[in-house]
Design an enzyme around this catalytic site. Sequence first.
Site, PDB file in Angstrom:
ATOM      1  N   TYR A 175      10.065 -30.626  48.240  1.00 46.71           N
ATOM      2  CA  TYR A 175       9.699 -30.410  49.639  1.00 46.71           C
ATOM      3  C   TYR A 175      10.969 -30.388  50.506  1.00 46.71           C
ATOM      4  O   TYR A 175      12.088 -30.489  50.000  1.00 46.71           O
ATOM      5  CB  TYR A 175       8.698 -31.476  50.099  1.00 46.71           C
ATOM      6  N   ARG A 222      10.646 -41.834  49.006  1.00 47.09           N
ATOM      7  CA  ARG A 222      10.234 -41.311  47.697  1.00 47.09           C
ATOM      8  C   ARG A 222      11.332 -40.371  47.226  1.00 47.09           C
ATOM      9  O   ARG A 222      11.684 -39.411  47.920  1.00 47.09           O
ATOM     10  CB  ARG A 222       8.904 -40.580  47.812  1.00 47.09           C
ATOM     11  N   ARG A 295       1.461 -44.054  34.385  1.00 43.87           N
ATOM     12  CA  ARG A 295       0.101 -44.111  33.821  1.00 43.87           C
ATOM     13  C   ARG A 295      -0.144 -45.463  33.161  1.00 43.87           C
ATOM     14  O   ARG A 295      -0.600 -45.567  32.029  1.00 43.87           O
ATOM     15  CB  ARG A 295      -0.115 -42.955  32.848  1.00 43.87           C
ATOM     16  N   ASP A 635     -23.742 -31.499  28.587  1.00 42.68           N
ATOM     17  CA  ASP A 635     -23.500 -30.150  28.070  1.00 42.68           C
ATOM     18  C   ASP A 635     -24.772 -29.431  27.647  1.00 42.68           C
ATOM     19  O   ASP A 635     -24.794 -28.203  27.585  1.00 42.68           O
ATOM     20  CB  ASP A 635     -22.523 -30.215  26.890  1.00 42.68           C
TER      21      ASP A 635
HETATM   22  P1  ADP Z   1     -22.255 -34.285  26.112  1.00 40.08           P
HETATM   23  O1  ADP Z   1     -20.861 -33.829  26.415  1.00 40.08           O
HETATM   24  O2  ADP Z   1     -23.261 -33.618  26.964  1.00 40.08           O
HETATM   25  O3  ADP Z   1     -22.387 -35.752  26.089  1.00 40.08           O
HETATM   26  P2  ADP Z   1     -21.853 -34.016  23.212  1.00 40.08           P
HETATM   27  O4  ADP Z   1     -21.914 -32.754  22.472  1.00 40.08           O
HETATM   28  O5  ADP Z   1     -20.545 -34.687  23.389  1.00 40.08           O
HETATM   29  O6  ADP Z   1     -22.570 -33.732  24.631  1.00 40.08           O
HETATM   30  O7  ADP Z   1     -22.792 -35.064  22.544  1.00 40.08           O
HETATM   31  C1  ADP Z   1     -24.060 -34.745  22.120  1.00 40.08           C
HETATM   32  C2  ADP Z   1     -24.443 -35.739  21.047  1.00 40.08           C
HETATM   33  O8  ADP Z   1     -25.813 -35.597  20.773  1.00 40.08           O
HETATM   34  C3  ADP Z   1     -23.689 -35.553  19.733  1.00 40.08           C
HETATM   35  O9  ADP Z   1     -23.068 -36.768  19.360  1.00 40.08           O
HETATM   36  C4  ADP Z   1     -24.796 -35.139  18.750  1.00 40.08           C
HETATM   37  O10 ADP Z   1     -24.579 -35.660  17.449  1.00 40.08           O
HETATM   38  C5  ADP Z   1     -26.016 -35.760  19.373  1.00 40.08           C
HETATM   39  N1  ADP Z   1     -27.286 -35.098  19.024  1.00 40.08           N
HETATM   40  C6  ADP Z   1     -27.563 -33.767  19.079  1.00 40.08           C
HETATM   41  N2  ADP Z   1     -28.841 -33.527  18.734  1.00 40.08           N
HETATM   42  C7  ADP Z   1     -29.403 -34.734  18.431  1.00 40.08           C
HETATM   43  C8  ADP Z   1     -30.704 -35.159  18.010  1.00 40.08           C
HETATM   44  N3  ADP Z   1     -31.683 -34.307  17.841  1.00 40.08           N
HETATM   45  N4  ADP Z   1     -30.906 -36.495  17.811  1.00 40.08           N
HETATM   46  C9  ADP Z   1     -29.925 -37.392  18.025  1.00 40.08           C
HETATM   47  N5  ADP Z   1     -28.683 -37.028  18.434  1.00 40.08           N
HETATM   48  C10 ADP Z   1     -28.409 -35.734  18.642  1.00 40.08           C
END
Ligand code: ADP
Length: 669
Positions: A175, A222, A295, A635
């Site tokens: 800056y 700083r 960190r 997700d």
């Molecule tokens: P998010 O980021 O939304 O938490 P992830 O993909 O990190 O999603 O985690 C989803 C989890 O759900 C995984 O650990 C997967 O093994 C678990 N999973 C997916 N389908 C089933 C199911 N039918 N029964 C139990 N666990 C499941």
Amino acid sequence: MPRDPRFDLLFEPVRIGPVTAPNRFYQVPHCTGMGYRRPQSLAALREMKAEGGWGTVCTEYCSIHPSSDDEPYPSASLWDDQDVDRHALMVDKVHAHGALAGVELWHGGAVSANHYSRETPLGPVSLPAGVNDPVQTRAMDKTDIRELKRWHVEAARRAQRAGFDIVYVYAAHSYLIHQFLAPSNQRTDEYGGSLENRARLLRELIVETKEAVGDRCAVAVRFSASTGGDDEDQDTDEPREMLELMSDLPDLWDITVQDYSYEMGTSRFTEEAGLEKTMSWVKSVTGKPVVSVGRFTSPETMLRLVRQGVVDLIGAARPSIADPFLPQKIAEGRDDEIRECIGCNICYTGDQTGTPIRCTQNPTMGEEWRKGWHPEHIPVKGSDARILIVGGGPAGLEAAVSLGKRGYDVTLAEARRELGGRVTLESSLPGLTQWARVRDWRLNQLGKLANVDVYLESVIDEEQILEFAPDRVVVATGAEWRRSGVGRWHEAPIPGWDSPSVITPDDVMAGTTPRGPVVVFDDDHYYMGGVIAEALRRAGLEVTLVTPANEVSTWTTHTEEQHRIQARILKLGIAVETGTSLARINEGSVLLESIHTGETTEVEVATVVMTTSREPLDPLYQALADRIPIERIGDCLAPGTIATAVYSGHRYAREVDAATPTGPAFRRE
Ligand code: ADP
Ligand code: SF4
């Protein structure tokens, strides 16, 4: 549990000029993506740090004059008395918890293109301004320099009126003041050329700011301890000479480095206390207190640095974002409960995109005022509902912890042998080990909650849910990478996508070792394509990273990693094809196509790793949506970042059994 008496050192007061910090925990200035636009949100965010035990809490960079306007990045400002009132909101809240409030007065010089104010950018010499903006600065004459000093003093006085205890002179990070310090300042008057001349403006600003407000406010500087170079071998000669010239002039040295991507390095590139080697000389040339960042989440590291005389105050931006209550947890002997920063820099993307801050580990960050969320408190349950969560990734884990804390009777079922979902898988990729902290903090919390039952190796299906008959079902089953190549560039599957030579990042993370040569097709643009290419190259394969973008992992410019990622990829010997799409997959080869000219090239390839977009895995939800109370989070609702998934799980837990707001889901300023 009482704290280990060794850590008492961290809770000693530190005198900083005319004020005294109540302890050594110092939240250095950090951006929030809020700035002058969202003063209420900002005040509540900063208050949370003070409540959590940070003895000093600073603002973000705070513009002293309209000739330093950083739009579209939201800085704070102290241009006039309206701004004083905005800052007083924050200062009063910080003071209410016994902490000091600091303000980082800032002039951007050539970094500010002044898109909002339309003032001519200023600089010691006329050079390009902004971020590749087609404008240059006006070289400041003596009148401009006098004016700059007047603006700085007036802003300091306003800061004092707002109640601040510490006022910064910001001489780092390219800056304006740093532009005067830099060798590129070859002015021919007494403000350029020689080292003494280049340092003159900083010296005068320190003196004049002290004269203006130094009776009641500490004046901090700083300053960059280095000018650049490799992280392990930074060039510190000039900064050292300059600091020696002014060693005891300010009341506090806030020491950083020139390169943001080193200062706030992600865990992929920088360890805790990463700046130590570069800045440990500072205390030997000043008698004034020194604060610096790294960190820091380990109380042991903090203790060592104070004991060894590297710093007097433990500076933190990210650790205070991930856990505003870090000091209090150490104070109470609950260090195992620190929500450790994972070094992903999602928090920085807010500023970079002109939006409010968020954090992967701390879903309440930025929501303190607009949603009334507190990182350590959550309302008690609103009913006696029994809740089943299917899936123990970041979304499911966060929902389980937060619902558990509310007092609900929770069952969490996970298909795999280990919890953590994508975080567990991704943390095995090069450089991402610390991401497992997202899982580990939540596992620690779950261990304290008797009302949450966890079942591993339990693949839950529709019938089991109906038989178990919970009052509510939360589906957190995640997403999988698409093999088809559909994403931003391709709306339809890429011809040949169903060939056995096509795999996805999920396959690599599950342990598939592909045959080379490999093409990683990255149309995702965040970290995954680059990390997979790195993993496969390290496994000895010939790898080409192909992306329609003009650079590797382009979204990581927002996390301040892009140039490091690109350098690592190139140094590892990974071939890079930018501005290129994958047009077709043949037997033993692929057809690459320039997105600019349409020209095609056939390349021999044994494996394609398709990294384009993800498919939500929500069949359970689809099967039961009309039959029982069931919702999706994370997700499986919409694939996103880990931060999005944690937030989604947290939000569900907060909002279940709560009144549904009629308007927007949050307060607006
Ligand atoms: P998010 O980021 O939304 O938490 P992830 O993909 O990190 O999603 O985690 C989803 C989890 O759900 C995984 O650990 C997967 O093994 C678990 N999973 C997916 N389908 C089933 C199911 N039918 N029964 C139990 N666990 C499941
Ligand atoms: Fe740390 Fe990531 Fe949170 Fe930033 S977003 S504070 S880097 S965990």
